[in-house]
Enzyme design. Sequence first.
Site, PDB file in Angstrom:
ATOM      1  CG  ASP A   1      -2.027  -1.039   1.118  1.00  0.00           C
ATOM      2  OD1 ASP A   1      -2.222  -1.577   0.010  1.00  0.00           O
ATOM      3  OD2 ASP A   1      -2.681  -1.304   2.143  1.00  0.00           O
TER       4      ASP A   1
ATOM      5  CD  GLU B   1      -1.454  -5.018  -9.218  1.00  0.00           C
ATOM      6  OE1 GLU B   1      -1.258  -6.051  -9.875  1.00  0.00           O
ATOM      7  OE2 GLU B   1      -2.117  -4.993  -8.170  1.00  0.00           O
TER       8      GLU B   1
ATOM      9  NE  ARG C   1       4.804  15.763 -17.082  1.00  0.00           N
ATOM     10  CZ  ARG C   1       4.212  16.791 -17.679  1.00  0.00           C
ATOM     11  NH1 ARG C   1       4.940  17.784 -18.182  1.00  0.00           N
ATOM     12  NH2 ARG C   1       2.902  16.840 -17.775  1.00  0.00           N
TER      13      ARG C   1
END
Length: 253
Positions: free
Chosen positions: A140, A166, A186
């Site tokens: 987490d 995820e 980016r």
Amino acid sequence: MVRILVRSGLVALASVAASLILALTVVPAMGGVVDGNAFMMCVICPLLIAWPASAYTFRQNERLTVAHRELARTHAQLAAAHRRLEDKASHDDMTGMLNRESFFASLDNSRRETDRGALLIIDADHFKAINDDFGHLTGDEALLLIAAAIRRGVRSGDILGRIGGEEFGAFLVGATEAEARHIAERIRREVELVRFRPVDERTIPLTVSIGGTICGSGATVSELMRGADRRLYEAKNGGRNLAIVESGLAAAA
């Protein structure tokens, strides 16, 4: 309470004055005489009637005012609670991003306003290994770092959501293909720069694979998802820690 007594007293005095004026005007005009008893009645009756009646009225008005204020305060609190519930229902508890349903609803609404933009699907690499080796609490922590890195990589008007365990989604509103590639790279770089040290001083690398597709005119959300999923699959097979953004939904069908 003092204010109510003062205000009701002023009303009583005004009633006394009105009673005296009326008696001194009307009674002589009708041939009568205002004697001491009549004068006393003109004073005592308004005091006995107007003062308590006006005090009661002012007291009730004050209670109504207080009740209205309490009602307005309660309404504001309920509205705030409703907004918090709506926000909680539409956002992921851990990352604060939109949840899956809200993300795709926002994506669909944005698509109705403009055909321009790009959809990115961002998936954490080797995340199961982190959960297996260090536990889900550590996993987490890693997800929160990845989510923060994604936020740093996108623009202020872009739509973000956690669409899987995820896996994250980013809709780059109005972005061209060149802009989408730049933003995707980016994001990838921001995640790669994270220094994750859950235990000791050992740094665990965090990376993501990103698949993206450019919105075509009339393309549905399902078509965009298939296109982005295909690019994500290519990024995973290409060694991970890659960002692949291309247009062309036909190849993703």
